[in-house]
Motif scaffolding. Structure first.
Motif, PDB file in Angstrom:
ATOM      1  N   ARG A  16       0.835  -1.210   0.000  1.00 53.65           N
ATOM      2  CA  ARG A  16       0.000   0.000   0.000  1.00 53.65           C
ATOM      3  C   ARG A  16       0.868   1.258   0.000  1.00 53.65           C
ATOM      4  NH1 ARG A  16      -2.706  -2.817   4.103  1.00 53.65           N
ATOM      5  NH2 ARG A  16      -1.970  -1.290   5.633  1.00 53.65           N
ATOM      6  N   THR A  17       1.933   1.232   0.781  1.00 52.33           N
ATOM      7  CA  THR A  17       2.841   2.375   0.832  1.00 52.33           C
ATOM      8  C   THR A  17       3.507   2.580  -0.524  1.00 52.33           C
ATOM      9  OG1 THR A  17       3.253   1.950   3.172  1.00 52.33           O
ATOM     10  CG2 THR A  17       4.826   3.382   2.030  1.00 52.33           C
ATOM     11  N   ALA A  18       3.946   1.492  -1.143  1.00 49.75           N
ATOM     12  CA  ALA A  18       4.586   1.586  -2.456  1.00 49.75           C
ATOM     13  C   ALA A  18       3.619   2.135  -3.500  1.00 49.75           C
ATOM     14  CB  ALA A  18       5.114   0.218  -2.888  1.00 49.75           C
ATOM     15  N   ALA A  19       2.360   1.725  -3.446  1.00 52.10           N
ATOM     16  CA  ALA A  19       1.358   2.231  -4.386  1.00 52.10           C
ATOM     17  C   ALA A  19       1.146   3.732  -4.206  1.00 52.10           C
ATOM     18  CB  ALA A  19       0.047   1.471  -4.214  1.00 52.10           C
ATOM     19  N   ALA A  20       1.117   4.190  -2.952  1.00 56.53           N
ATOM     20  CA  ALA A  20       0.952   5.620  -2.687  1.00 56.53           C
ATOM     21  C   ALA A  20       2.175   6.407  -3.164  1.00 56.53           C
ATOM     22  CB  ALA A  20       0.718   5.853  -1.192  1.00 56.53           C
ATOM     23  N   VAL A  21       3.359   5.862  -2.922  1.00 55.44           N
ATOM     24  CA  VAL A  21       4.584   6.531  -3.360  1.00 55.44           C
ATOM     25  C   VAL A  21       4.648   6.558  -4.892  1.00 55.44           C
ATOM     26  CG1 VAL A  21       7.107   6.337  -3.384  1.00 55.44           C
ATOM     27  CG2 VAL A  21       5.855   6.042  -1.251  1.00 55.44           C
ATOM     28  N   GLN A  22       4.167   5.522  -5.542  1.00 54.64           N
ATOM     29  CA  GLN A  22       4.186   5.454  -7.000  1.00 54.64           C
ATOM     30  C   GLN A  22       3.273   6.515  -7.628  1.00 54.64           C
ATOM     31  OE1 GLN A  22       2.962   1.684  -8.554  1.00 54.64           O
ATOM     32  NE2 GLN A  22       3.263   2.295 -10.676  1.00 54.64           N
ATOM     33  N   ARG A  23       2.149   6.794  -7.002  1.00 56.13           N
ATOM     34  CA  ARG A  23       1.214   7.780  -7.549  1.00 56.13           C
ATOM     35  C   ARG A  23       1.794   9.192  -7.543  1.00 56.13           C
ATOM     36  NH1 ARG A  23      -2.472   4.542  -4.654  1.00 56.13           N
ATOM     37  NH2 ARG A  23      -2.462   5.982  -2.891  1.00 56.13           N
ATOM     38  N   ALA A  24       2.597   9.531  -6.560  1.00 51.75           N
ATOM     39  CA  ALA A  24       3.142  10.888  -6.460  1.00 51.75           C
ATOM     40  C   ALA A  24       4.043  11.247  -7.651  1.00 51.75           C
ATOM     41  CB  ALA A  24       3.885  11.063  -5.141  1.00 51.75           C
ATOM     42  N   PRO A  25       5.032  10.441  -8.010  1.00 52.23           N
ATOM     43  CA  PRO A  25       5.856  10.797  -9.177  1.00 52.23           C
ATOM     44  C   PRO A  25       5.082  10.775 -10.492  1.00 52.23           C
ATOM     45  CG  PRO A  25       6.999   9.193  -7.830  1.00 52.23           C
ATOM     46  CD  PRO A  25       5.602   9.315  -7.294  1.00 52.23           C
ATOM     47  N   GLU A  26       4.068   9.933 -10.589  1.00 53.87           N
ATOM     48  CA  GLU A  26       3.304   9.869 -11.833  1.00 53.87           C
ATOM     49  C   GLU A  26       2.545  11.168 -12.105  1.00 53.87           C
ATOM     50  OE1 GLU A  26       0.975   6.329 -11.422  1.00 53.87           O
ATOM     51  OE2 GLU A  26       2.597   5.050 -12.126  1.00 53.87           O
ATOM     52  N   ALA A  27       2.296  11.958 -11.064  1.00 52.72           N
ATOM     53  CA  ALA A  27       1.612  13.234 -11.229  1.00 52.72           C
ATOM     54  C   ALA A  27       2.585  14.333 -11.650  1.00 52.72           C
ATOM     55  CB  ALA A  27       0.922  13.624  -9.924  1.00 52.72           C
ATOM     56  N   SER A  28       3.879  14.065 -11.620  1.00 48.42           N
ATOM     57  CA  SER A  28       4.890  15.064 -11.951  1.00 48.42           C
ATOM     58  C   SER A  28       5.435  14.831 -13.358  1.00 48.42           C
ATOM     59  CB  SER A  28       6.043  14.984 -10.943  1.00 48.42           C
ATOM     60  OG  SER A  28       7.123  15.777 -11.379  1.00 48.42           O
ATOM     61  N   GLU A  30       8.327  15.726 -14.303  1.00 45.04           N
ATOM     62  CA  GLU A  30       9.779  15.634 -14.206  1.00 45.04           C
ATOM     63  C   GLU A  30      10.279  14.244 -13.826  1.00 45.04           C
ATOM     64  OE1 GLU A  30      11.151  19.988 -12.751  1.00 45.04           O
ATOM     65  OE2 GLU A  30      10.344  18.651 -11.223  1.00 45.04           O
ATOM     66  N   VAL A  31       9.411  13.402 -13.287  1.00 43.83           N
ATOM     67  CA  VAL A  31       9.847  12.117 -12.751  1.00 43.83           C
ATOM     68  C   VAL A  31       8.996  10.992 -13.339  1.00 43.83           C
ATOM     69  CG1 VAL A  31      10.192  10.784 -10.636  1.00 43.83           C
ATOM     70  CG2 VAL A  31      10.528  13.244 -10.599  1.00 43.83           C
ATOM     71  N   VAL A  32       9.648   9.883 -13.640  1.00 45.64           N
ATOM     72  CA  VAL A  32       8.962   8.696 -14.153  1.00 45.64           C
ATOM     73  C   VAL A  32       9.345   7.511 -13.278  1.00 45.64           C
ATOM     74  CG1 VAL A  32       8.804   7.107 -16.110  1.00 45.64           C
ATOM     75  CG2 VAL A  32       8.970   9.543 -16.512  1.00 45.64           C
ATOM     76  N   VAL A  33       8.354   6.696 -12.941  1.00 47.90           N
ATOM     77  CA  VAL A  33       8.617   5.486 -12.172  1.00 47.90           C
ATOM     78  C   VAL A  33       8.911   4.369 -13.159  1.00 47.90           C
ATOM     79  CG1 VAL A  33       7.654   3.801 -10.573  1.00 47.90           C
ATOM     80  CG2 VAL A  33       7.153   6.229 -10.273  1.00 47.90           C
ATOM     81  N   GLY A  34      10.026   3.671 -12.944  1.00 49.15           N
ATOM     82  CA  GLY A  34      10.421   2.577 -13.821  1.00 49.15           C
ATOM     83  C   GLY A  34       9.965   1.240 -13.263  1.00 49.15           C
ATOM     84  N   ASN A  35      10.872   0.279 -13.266  1.00 49.73           N
ATOM     85  CA  ASN A  35      10.559  -1.070 -12.794  1.00 49.73           C
ATOM     86  C   ASN A  35      10.256  -1.082 -11.304  1.00 49.73           C
ATOM     87  OD1 ASN A  35      11.019  -2.166 -15.325  1.00 49.73           O
ATOM     88  ND2 ASN A  35      13.184  -2.480 -14.914  1.00 49.73           N
ATOM     89  N   ILE A  36       9.295  -1.917 -10.934  1.00 50.04           N
ATOM     90  CA  ILE A  36       8.953  -2.120  -9.529  1.00 50.04           C
ATOM     91  C   ILE A  36       9.072  -3.614  -9.263  1.00 50.04           C
ATOM     92  CG2 ILE A  36       7.142  -1.935  -7.783  1.00 50.04           C
ATOM     93  CD1 ILE A  36       6.021   0.413  -9.389  1.00 50.04           C
TER      94      ILE A  36
END
Length: 96
Positions: A16-28, A30-36
């Motif tokens: 759940r924490t990882a999912a919440a952290v993943q949503r934050a960069p996706e809204a920016s 400047e930042v892209v989330v890669g492999n999880i």
């Protein structure tokens, strides 16, 4: 590339924490989330979640001051303008 590691003794809470952290960069922009990826904690039965985070740098402004340059090497022999001909008669057949 940067790597985030989220650890918790409760695997569901780590997810759940990882999912919440993943949503934050996706809204920016400047930042892209890669492999999880996930890996179990060996000590307490929990979970580790690894997340690649890539920072996108702004592209450089296009330049219009390029000049075309041709360079020839002085130490290189000049290419031949003609090719040598093959000898007359062609190949010999086996048994001749």
């Amino acid at each position: 590339m940067s790597l985030l590691r989220i650890m918790d003794s409760d695997p569901d809470k780590a997810r759940r924490t990882a999912a919440a952290v993943q949503r934050a960069p996706e809204a920016s922009p400047e930042v892209v989330v890669g492999n999880i990826s996930e890996s179990p904690n060996h000590r307490d039965g929990g979970l580790r979640v690894f997340m690649e985070v890539l920072f996108l740098e702004a592209p450089a402004a296009p330049r219009n001051d390029y000049q075309e340059v041709t360079v020839e090497r002085a130490d290189r022999p000049q290419p031949r303008t003609s090719r040598r001909a093959l000898a007359r008669g062609g190949r010999r057949k086996a048994g001749e």
